[in-house]
Design an enzyme around this catalytic site. Structure first.
Site, mmCIF file in Angstrom:
data_model
loop_
_atom_site.group_PDB
_atom_site.id
_atom_site.type_symbol
_atom_site.label_atom_id
_atom_site.label_comp_id
_atom_site.label_asym_id
_atom_site.label_seq_id
_atom_site.Cartn_x
_atom_site.Cartn_y
_atom_site.Cartn_z
ATOM 1 N N GLU A 51 0.827 -1.204 0.000
ATOM 2 C CA GLU A 51 0.000 0.000 0.000
ATOM 3 C C GLU A 51 0.861 1.252 0.000
ATOM 4 O O GLU A 51 1.897 1.308 0.656
ATOM 5 C CB GLU A 51 -0.851 0.052 1.263
ATOM 6 C CG GLU A 51 -1.922 -0.971 1.290
ATOM 7 C CD GLU A 51 -2.711 -0.881 2.581
ATOM 8 O OE1 GLU A 51 -3.421 -1.836 2.863
ATOM 9 O OE2 GLU A 51 -2.586 0.117 3.292
ATOM 10 N N CYS A 73 2.994 8.307 1.888
ATOM 11 C CA CYS A 73 3.391 7.296 2.876
ATOM 12 C C CYS A 73 3.731 6.015 2.117
ATOM 13 O O CYS A 73 2.874 5.459 1.423
ATOM 14 C CB CYS A 73 2.228 7.077 3.839
ATOM 15 S SG CYS A 73 2.523 5.744 4.995
ATOM 16 N N CYS A 120 5.268 -7.733 7.325
ATOM 17 C CA CYS A 120 6.218 -7.249 8.338
ATOM 18 C C CYS A 120 6.478 -8.350 9.348
ATOM 19 O O CYS A 120 5.557 -9.057 9.769
ATOM 20 C CB CYS A 120 5.659 -6.015 9.045
ATOM 21 S SG CYS A 120 6.804 -5.318 10.257
ATOM 22 N N CYS A 179 3.318 -6.512 15.408
ATOM 23 C CA CYS A 179 2.570 -5.757 16.422
ATOM 24 C C CYS A 179 1.104 -6.191 16.349
ATOM 25 O O CYS A 179 0.507 -6.184 15.268
ATOM 26 C CB CYS A 179 2.687 -4.260 16.170
ATOM 27 S SG CYS A 179 4.390 -3.688 16.092
ATOM 28 N N CYS A 204 -1.779 -4.194 14.451
ATOM 29 C CA CYS A 204 -1.488 -3.745 13.083
ATOM 30 C C CYS A 204 -1.881 -4.824 12.075
ATOM 31 O O CYS A 204 -1.491 -5.987 12.222
ATOM 32 C CB CYS A 204 0.000 -3.421 12.984
ATOM 33 S SG CYS A 204 0.600 -3.221 11.310
ATOM 34 N N SER A 237 10.131 5.975 10.046
ATOM 35 C CA SER A 237 9.480 5.569 11.289
ATOM 36 C C SER A 237 9.887 4.132 11.611
ATOM 37 O O SER A 237 9.723 3.241 10.788
ATOM 38 C CB SER A 237 7.962 5.662 11.098
ATOM 39 O OG SER A 237 7.313 5.177 12.232
ATOM 40 N N HIS A 282 4.481 3.543 21.558
ATOM 41 C CA HIS A 282 3.213 2.859 21.892
ATOM 42 C C HIS A 282 3.103 2.419 23.349
ATOM 43 O O HIS A 282 2.012 2.064 23.793
ATOM 44 C CB HIS A 282 2.963 1.635 20.991
ATOM 45 C CG HIS A 282 3.066 1.918 19.536
ATOM 46 N ND1 HIS A 282 2.535 3.044 18.958
ATOM 47 C CD2 HIS A 282 3.656 1.216 18.522
ATOM 48 C CE1 HIS A 282 2.794 3.028 17.651
ATOM 49 N NE2 HIS A 282 3.472 1.945 17.368
ATOM 50 N N ASN A 333 -7.088 2.362 14.476
ATOM 51 C CA ASN A 333 -8.176 1.959 13.567
ATOM 52 C C ASN A 333 -8.648 0.589 13.999
ATOM 53 O O ASN A 333 -7.827 -0.250 14.373
ATOM 54 C CB ASN A 333 -7.652 1.817 12.130
ATOM 55 C CG ASN A 333 -7.490 3.151 11.462
ATOM 56 O OD1 ASN A 333 -8.203 4.093 11.769
ATOM 57 N ND2 ASN A 333 -6.542 3.221 10.542
ATOM 58 N N CYS A 340 -3.001 1.647 7.197
ATOM 59 C CA CYS A 340 -1.955 0.705 7.607
ATOM 60 C C CYS A 340 -2.283 -0.766 7.348
ATOM 61 O O CYS A 340 -2.613 -1.515 8.254
ATOM 62 C CB CYS A 340 -1.569 0.899 9.067
ATOM 63 S SG CYS A 340 -0.055 0.007 9.450
#
Ligand code: SF4
Length: 373
Positions: free
Chosen positions: A91, A110, A117, A121, A124, A197, A222, A296, A337
């Protein structure tokens, strides 16, 4: 195959020379690569037709094709599903922020640095995919080119900022990330307007500090204690808070850039006044800016955004530090995300290599989804 956006001058000149073209055409090619209206060698009108055809066979004009586009925020945000040469998808989000008060207009892209990944997390959508592969530098830069072209098509842009906050952990793909940053700077973007990031990859932060590029570093914190951060950012078990904060402080000292702490605010998990107070102390000590991003809601996660009262209490606990509450751009179109890709994958089967195929029936061999939507 050579990628136009990251090909070194000597490699480009070699290809040009092999076709009897002068070296100055390399500059012409680089300029054309960033023209939003140009999407192939065939459209570079100032090149001889035979040379356009020859180059198309030897150099990939872009490693990204846009496989889907999803608008949000009254046409100020566009989520692109970027298809890579092997069919894997990531994305990319383009966000326009109109001028407000003293702040000028911003067009921010972005980018994703990996397909999936490995950090995992639990809040996510991308983390739930696992790591499929890392993106090349060209694939990162070409996301910016594709998103810049999308902004132009909608009468927005040009690009002012690029943030590495899409799918993946950029500092677990640090060489490609750094090469892409250098390429974007060569293309005319200010390094100060590029933000990497990280969830806290200490060797990656140290590597980034050696580049000489004054890019902004954002640390996805976080949680302000190791026990909570171990749960929210599993990488914390390898690089605990103290090490991450020390690496961030060293980065700021070396590069002279401000540090940003990112905080995904999760209802009932990290939205207590106690966490806010500890975050405030860490931010004051590191002179860091804090970005708070309400979570989200994602499929399959028991967690969600905080209640308005909890969010207010948390923000009140951050008195004395600079705080921005980031809007979750794209939430309305299922595309924040990792969610655009996740939504498409519910309708189309995700193969083990990260490519998309026709959706199999639930329960069919190889299907990763118990029930399609
Ligand atoms: S939040 Fe970032 S580091 Fe964590 S799993 Fe998602 S993409 Fe990876």
């Amino acid at each position: 195959m050579l990628a136009l956006s990251t090909a070194h001058d000597t490699a480009l000149c070699d290809v040009l020379a092999a076709h009897g073209a002068p070296a100055w055409r390399a500059r012409q090619l680089r300029r054309a690569a960033w023209r939003p209206q140009v999407s192939s060698f065939a459209e570079i009108a100032d090149l001889p037709v035979a040379l356009r055809q020859a180059l198309a066979e030897e150099i990939r004009f872009s490693t990204v094709t846009v496989a889907g586009e999803s608008p949000a925020d009254q046409g100020l945000t566009f989520k692109l599903l970027a298809r890579l040469p092997d069919g894997a998808t990531v994305e990319t989000v383009a966000m326009e922020t109109p001028a407000r008060g003293q702040s000028g207009r911003r067009s921010t892209i972005c980018v994703s640095s990996q397909v999936g990944c490995a950090v995992g997390c639990p809040f996510c959508a991308t983390g739930q995919l696992g790591l499929i592969r890392s993106c090349s530098a060209a694939e990162i830069v070409d996301q910016v080119r594709a998103a810049a072209a999308a902004l132009t098509r909608h009468g927005l842009g040009p690009v002012t900022h690029v943030v590495y906050m899409g799918m993946g952990e950029p500092l677990l793909n640090s060489e490609a990330t750094i090469e892409s940053l250098r390429t974007l700077v060569r293309a005319g973007l200010s390094a100060r307007r590029l933000t990497v990031s990280t969830s806290g990859v200490v060797p990656g932060i140290e590597r980034l500090a050696t580049t000489g590029l004054p890019v902004t570093l954002a640390i996805s914190l976080h949680a302000a204690t190791d026990d909570l951060r171990d749960r929210l950012v599993p990488l914390n078990r390898a690089y605990p808070l103290e090490q991450v904060l020390a690496a961030g402080t060293r980065y700021v000292t070396t590069r002279g850039r401000r540090l940003t702490f990112e905080w995904c605010l999760i209802g009932g998990v990290n939205d207590s006044l106690e966490q806010a107070r500890m975050l405030r102390n860490l931010a004051r000590e590191a002179h860091a800016h804090v970005n708070v991003i309400p979570m989200n809601r994602i499929d399959g996660s028991p967690w969600g955004p905080p209640s308005p009262a909890a969010a207010r209490r948390f923000l009140a606990g951050l008195d004395g530090v600079r705080v921005t509450v980031r809007d979750t751009r794209g939430a309305e179109s299922d595309a924040a995300c990792g969610q655009l890709r996740a939504a498409l994958e519910r309708r189309r089967e995700l193969r083990a290599d990260g490519t998309l195929g026709p959706m199999k029936r639930p329960g069919a061999p190889g299907s990763r989804h118990a029930a399609g939507s």
